[in-house]
Every structure is written in structure tokens, then in C-alpha cells.
Design an enzyme around this catalytic site. Structure first.
Site, PDB file in Angstrom:
ATOM      1  N   LYS A  22      62.372  48.003  20.742  1.00 10.33           N
ATOM      2  CA  LYS A  22      62.607  46.739  20.045  1.00 10.33           C
ATOM      3  C   LYS A  22      64.057  46.293  20.207  1.00 10.33           C
ATOM      4  O   LYS A  22      64.343  45.114  20.461  1.00 10.33           O
ATOM      5  CB  LYS A  22      62.290  46.894  18.558  1.00 10.33           C
ATOM      6  CG  LYS A  22      62.513  45.612  17.759  1.00 10.33           C
ATOM      7  CD  LYS A  22      62.603  45.853  16.273  1.00 10.33           C
ATOM      8  CE  LYS A  22      63.981  46.337  15.864  1.00 10.33           C
ATOM      9  NZ  LYS A  22      64.288  46.128  14.432  1.00 10.33           N
ATOM     10  N   ASN A  23      64.992  47.239  20.073  1.00 12.90           N
ATOM     11  CA  ASN A  23      66.408  46.886  20.112  1.00 12.90           C
ATOM     12  C   ASN A  23      66.906  46.562  21.517  1.00 12.90           C
ATOM     13  O   ASN A  23      68.053  46.148  21.685  1.00 12.90           O
ATOM     14  CB  ASN A  23      67.255  47.998  19.488  1.00 12.90           C
ATOM     15  CG  ASN A  23      67.085  48.062  17.984  1.00 12.90           C
ATOM     16  OD1 ASN A  23      66.639  47.105  17.358  1.00 12.90           O
ATOM     17  ND2 ASN A  23      67.417  49.193  17.396  1.00 12.90           N
ATOM     18  N   ARG A  92      68.202  40.071  11.521  1.00 15.74           N
ATOM     19  CA  ARG A  92      69.613  40.035  11.869  1.00 15.74           C
ATOM     20  C   ARG A  92      69.842  39.803  13.361  1.00 15.74           C
ATOM     21  O   ARG A  92      70.821  39.177  13.762  1.00 15.74           O
ATOM     22  CB  ARG A  92      70.285  41.343  11.435  1.00 15.74           C
ATOM     23  CG  ARG A  92      71.781  41.299  11.658  1.00 15.74           C
ATOM     24  CD  ARG A  92      72.493  42.557  11.218  1.00 15.74           C
ATOM     25  NE  ARG A  92      73.928  42.352  11.377  1.00 15.74           N
ATOM     26  CZ  ARG A  92      74.585  42.537  12.498  1.00 15.74           C
ATOM     27  NH1 ARG A  92      73.936  42.917  13.575  1.00 15.74           N
ATOM     28  NH2 ARG A  92      75.892  42.335  12.581  1.00 15.74           N
ATOM     29  N   CYS A 116      67.608  43.914   7.417  1.00 17.89           N
ATOM     30  CA  CYS A 116      67.531  45.062   6.509  1.00 17.89           C
ATOM     31  C   CYS A 116      68.745  45.146   5.585  1.00 17.89           C
ATOM     32  O   CYS A 116      69.858  44.822   5.981  1.00 17.89           O
ATOM     33  CB  CYS A 116      67.422  46.368   7.306  1.00 17.89           C
ATOM     34  SG  CYS A 116      65.787  46.667   7.968  1.00 17.89           S
ATOM     35  N   ARG A 121      77.241  44.610   7.678  1.00 15.51           N
ATOM     36  CA  ARG A 121      77.088  44.346   9.110  1.00 15.51           C
ATOM     37  C   ARG A 121      77.571  42.944   9.490  1.00 15.51           C
ATOM     38  O   ARG A 121      76.812  42.110   9.984  1.00 15.51           O
ATOM     39  CB  ARG A 121      75.630  44.548   9.550  1.00 15.51           C
ATOM     40  CG  ARG A 121      75.123  45.931   9.242  1.00 15.51           C
ATOM     41  CD  ARG A 121      73.964  46.342  10.098  1.00 15.51           C
ATOM     42  NE  ARG A 121      72.731  45.716   9.716  1.00 15.51           N
ATOM     43  CZ  ARG A 121      71.556  45.990  10.274  1.00 15.51           C
ATOM     44  NH1 ARG A 121      71.474  46.870  11.244  1.00 15.51           N
ATOM     45  NH2 ARG A 121      70.462  45.380   9.888  1.00 15.51           N
ATOM     46  N   ASP A 304      70.117  55.476  13.173  1.00 17.09           N
ATOM     47  CA  ASP A 304      68.710  55.093  13.005  1.00 17.09           C
ATOM     48  C   ASP A 304      67.774  56.296  12.919  1.00 17.09           C
ATOM     49  O   ASP A 304      66.578  56.122  12.671  1.00 17.09           O
ATOM     50  CB  ASP A 304      68.270  54.182  14.155  1.00 17.09           C
ATOM     51  CG  ASP A 304      68.701  52.740  13.948  1.00 17.09           C
ATOM     52  OD1 ASP A 304      69.226  52.422  12.869  1.00 17.09           O
ATOM     53  OD2 ASP A 304      68.523  51.926  14.874  1.00 17.09           O
ATOM     54  N   ILE A 326      78.164  55.302   9.742  1.00 14.60           N
ATOM     55  CA  ILE A 326      77.980  54.001  10.392  1.00 14.60           C
ATOM     56  C   ILE A 326      77.770  52.891   9.367  1.00 14.60           C
ATOM     57  O   ILE A 326      78.476  51.888   9.372  1.00 14.60           O
ATOM     58  CB  ILE A 326      76.795  54.039  11.383  1.00 14.60           C
ATOM     59  CG1 ILE A 326      76.972  55.204  12.384  1.00 14.60           C
ATOM     60  CG2 ILE A 326      76.672  52.711  12.116  1.00 14.60           C
ATOM     61  CD1 ILE A 326      78.193  55.098  13.265  1.00 14.60           C
ATOM     62  N   ARG A 396      58.294  45.932  11.413  1.00 16.46           N
ATOM     63  CA  ARG A 396      59.371  45.331  12.186  1.00 16.46           C
ATOM     64  C   ARG A 396      59.800  46.230  13.343  1.00 16.46           C
ATOM     65  O   ARG A 396      60.472  45.742  14.265  1.00 16.46           O
ATOM     66  CB  ARG A 396      60.588  45.046  11.299  1.00 16.46           C
ATOM     67  CG  ARG A 396      60.362  43.942  10.266  1.00 16.46           C
ATOM     68  CD  ARG A 396      61.638  43.644   9.503  1.00 16.46           C
ATOM     69  NE  ARG A 396      62.752  43.465  10.413  1.00 16.46           N
ATOM     70  CZ  ARG A 396      63.892  44.151  10.357  1.00 16.46           C
ATOM     71  NH1 ARG A 396      64.065  45.080   9.433  1.00 16.46           N
ATOM     72  NH2 ARG A 396      64.849  43.926  11.223  1.00 16.46           N
TER      73      ARG A 396
END
Length: 417
Positions: A22-23, A92, A116, A121, A304, A326, A396
Site C-alpha cells: 500500500k505504501n 494522510r 491515523c 506527522r 509499523d 518514530i 486501510r
């Protein structure tokens, strides 16, 4: 709204195929804005965020549809430069259209992003880089307003590596006049995949995957026909599932080389890894050993995977410390794991987990994407029944996860609330 009902305690075994990342899919879809013509992006996961990005690009004047795992985008007629709040607020990654729009049309009006609830961020580094490339930036009524006749190459240094910031500026720079250098760039595989997609379109990029990226701007790009990489976080999630259930899972269509830091920690915890046809075989121990972890930018331990790893540590032999370096607010899953009997103490950005022999099923509430995954990991090993509510977060980022788990022998079903 849906919920998941899981009866835990089963040892999972069999094979699972990993979906596209997805990313990587989202920025590569955004990159299609840069070139007129029809783009074909394959190995795209069928997820809510992918459909949202498709609608967002269609709102700009593009054609968009999904054929199985291929996204087809016709970006010949893009004229609109506004990304409205109702689409951007849900995801985002929508901010990734800022750089491509500015590079192609010379204008962009993009709502400040949502997504999220795992910390602020901010996008200040994106805007700093675009200003250095000659853009004028204004913030007005919750929107970023950006203008530039043609962006110009610049030297950009990030105080902190930012994945979406690196991606946004890399996409802006490919059509800029002259040479752009991004220092302290994010090194994630998804950044490299975007660079490879842009190179397939005719971009001139060197150094993706390293801390310094050099881009020589070109006057135009061609449409892409590109296959994205497998999802390393989905891969890692199934590895922790093998670990917590004492399972034997062959993970296919994956890239273990993108998960060296995670695999090293899982091996320390007692998991065994063996190359298998088309992927990797992961065998869990009778009980994992406690292992300390600190999240770091790639190639360090991925933030993640922190929640899923913590779920596995809840039943580990011994005590471990997990430090989240992070994002703030990324321990929201802890309260739910405690409902299952987990012994977890939080102090600032550090969690101390004292392993117990068995978690117990409970009604749970998902708070964000990776927290949702961690609750599934925990529930699969728990005694009794667990119900996970608000799983729209899960949809998602994980494609058909209950079907994949059922094929491994899990007792899991999706129900309407």
C-alpha cells in the site's frame, strides 16, 4: 460497520501470498499525475486507501478504474489543481499529490492531511523543500496553496528523514529545471520503488535507497507500466503470527530482504526461517523469548511492526523493553492488550512487557491500522473468543486478511455490527 470474531489458540500452518505494498502503491499512483496518457500499475492491493487515492486523482480530471490488481489511470485531461478536504481528511497519503500537481500544473491547492491518530506527522519539511525549489506557499483555511511557474532544482536537507516528504519532493523535482539533491532522505523500500517507477517514465534519479538522492529534471515524462513491490509490513505481520501461534507458515510473493532488522529480532526470539519456493518458510517456537526492540528509520526496526511485535512479546518467556522512537501516541493498542491480560507498563516512549503464559479473549476496539493488526495477532493465540470492533482501520492496509488467515487454519470471521 464490521467486526472480527476470532476463536484463538490454534497453531496456524500453510501458505499465504502477500499483496502489493500500500505504501508504495499510493505514491506511485500520485506519480501518474506527472505524465499525460494511460498508466498501468499492477500488483496494487484492493484497499480503501487505494480507492481513495484513485477518487482523489479522478477528481483532478483523470480517468481511474481497478481491474483486479491493476490500477489504470488516464491522466491526459488533468486540469483541476484542488484536492478537497472530504477526500484528503480520510488519508494522510493524499498530501503526495502536492508535488506532482505543482510540477505539472504550476499550482496546487491541497487540504491539510488526515489519517491515523498516531501523532502529528506535520508536513513542514515538504513545504520547506518546495519553497527552496521556488514555490510560493500559503496556508489558508486548512489548505496548502502552492504556486510556481516552473520549479527549479535545489539542495534540500531534512533534519529528520521523512518518507512522504522524500517522495513528494522527488516527484516535484523530476520535472524541475536543473538538479535537485535531497540529503538525509528516507531510505525505505517504498521510496526506492517510487524512484524506479519514475525512472520507468523517463526520470533521471540516482541514489534512491541511500541517504542522498540526486534528481536531474527533465521536460516531460511518459506513462508508466509498472508492478509495485510486495508489502513488507503485511509480510512481517504474518511472521509474528507464526511466532505467536507456534505456527509453520510459508510466505510467498514477499521480499524478506526488506525486513532484515525485523527478522534478526524474530530469530533472537526463537523463530526459524528457511528459504522456500517463491518465498520464505517461518516456524514459530513453542514459546517466544523476550527481546528488546527500538524502532528506527529504515533500515532499522520498522515502527509499523512495533504493535504486532509487542503482541507476540505479551506471551514471551521473560521481560522485554520496546522503545518507540518514530511516532508519539503509538502505544494506543496497549490498553486493549491489557484487556486480554497482558502485563505492560508504559513510561513515555518506552513499554516494558512481562510475558505471561496465555492471553485471554476479550471484546476489543481498534484505534489505528497497525494497532488493529496487533489485536489480530494477539487474538489468534488467546484462549477463548475475541471480538475486534472498528476494523475499518484494518481495511486501510490489509487485503482480505480474514480469508488469508482462514486458509492457514484460523477460526476467524467478519460480521456486521
Amino acid at each position: 460497520m464490521d467486526k472480527l470474531v476470532i476463536n484463538g489458540g490454534k497453531r496456524l500452518s500453510g501458505a499465504v501470498e502477500i499483496s502489493g505494498a500500500k505504501n508504495a502503491a499510493l505514491p506511485i499512483m500520485a506519480a501518474a499525475i506527472l505524465a499525460e496518457g494511460e498508466h498501468h500499475i499492477s500488483n496494487v492491493p484492493q484497499l480503501r486507501d487505494v480507492r481513495t487515492m484513485g477518487r482523489l486523482i479522478a477528481n483532478l480530471g483523470a480517468g481511474f478504474h481497478l481491474e483486479d490488481s491493476t490500477a489504470i489511470l488516464d491522466c491526459s485531461m488533468i486540469k483541476n489543481f484542488e484536492a478537497p478536504y472530504d477526500l484528503v481528511s480520510t488519508m494522510r497519503a493524499s498530501v503526495l499529490i502536492l508535488g506532482p500537481l505543482l510540477a505539472r500544473l504550476g499550482r496546487a491547492k491541497v487540504s491539510l492531511p488526515g489519517g491515523c491518530a498516531i501523532g502529528a506527522r506535520p508536513i513542514n519539511l515538504h513545504l520547506m523543500g518546495l519553497k527552496k525549489m521556488g514555490a510560493t506557499i500559503k496556508l489558508e483555511s486548512g489548505y496548502v496553496l502552492a504556486k510556481a511557474k516552473r520549479l527549479k532544482g535545489a539542495s534540500i536537507y531534512f533534519d529528520t528523514p521523512t518518507v512522504t516528504g522524500t517522495e513528494n519532493l522527488m516527484m516535484a523535482a523530476v520535472l524541475a529545471e536543473g538538479r535537485t539533491v535531497i540529503e538525509n532522505a528516507a531510505r525505505e523500500p517504498e521510496v526506492t520503488d517510487l524512484a524506479n517507477a519514475l525512472i520507468s517514465m523517463g526520470a533521471q534519479i540516482k541514489g534512491a535507497g541511500e541517504s542522498m538522492i540526486e534528481i536531474e529534471g527533465v521536460s516531460r515524462l511518459a506513462p508508466m507500466d509498472y508492478a509495485i513491490i510486495p508489502d513488507r509490513i503485511e509480510t512481517g505481520t504474518f511472521m509474528t503470527i507464526a511466532g505467536i501461534t507456534g505456527g509453520d507458515i510459508t510466505i510467498r510473493k514477499c521480499r524478506p530482504d526488506h525486513l532484515d532488522a525485523l527478522i534478526n529480532k524474530l530469530q533472537d526470539s526463537g523463530l526459524r526461517f528457511k528459504k522456500a519456493r517463491g518465498g520464505i518458510r517461518v516456524t514459530g517456537p513453542e514459546r517466544p523469548s523476550a527481546v528488546n526492540v527500538k524502532t528506527m528509520p529504515y533500515p532499522g526496526f520498522p515502527t509499523d511492526m512495533q504493535a504486532q511485535f509487542m503482541a507476540m512479546m505479551c506471551i514471551a518467556d521473560g521481560t522485554c523493553v520496546i522503545s518507540e522512537k518514530i511516532f508519539e501516541n503509538r502505544f494506543m493498542h496497549v490498553a486493549e492488550l491489557r484487556r486480554m491480560g497482558a502485563d505492560i507498563t508504559i513510561e513515555g516512549s518506552t513499554a516494558t512487557i512481562r510475558g505471561i503464559s496465555r492471553l485471554k479473549g476479550a471484546p476489543l476496539m481498534a484505534t489505528d491500522l497497525r494497532a488493529s493488526a496487533s489485536l489480530i495477532v494477539a487474538a489468534l493465540a488467546a484462549e477463548g473468543q475475541t471480538t475486534i470492533h472498528r476494523i475499518y482501520h484494518l481495511d486501510r492496509g490489509y487485503e482480505k486478511i480474514e480469508a488469508k488467515l482462514q486458509a492457514l487454519g484460523a477460526d476467524i470471521r467478519r460480521e456486521k455490527e
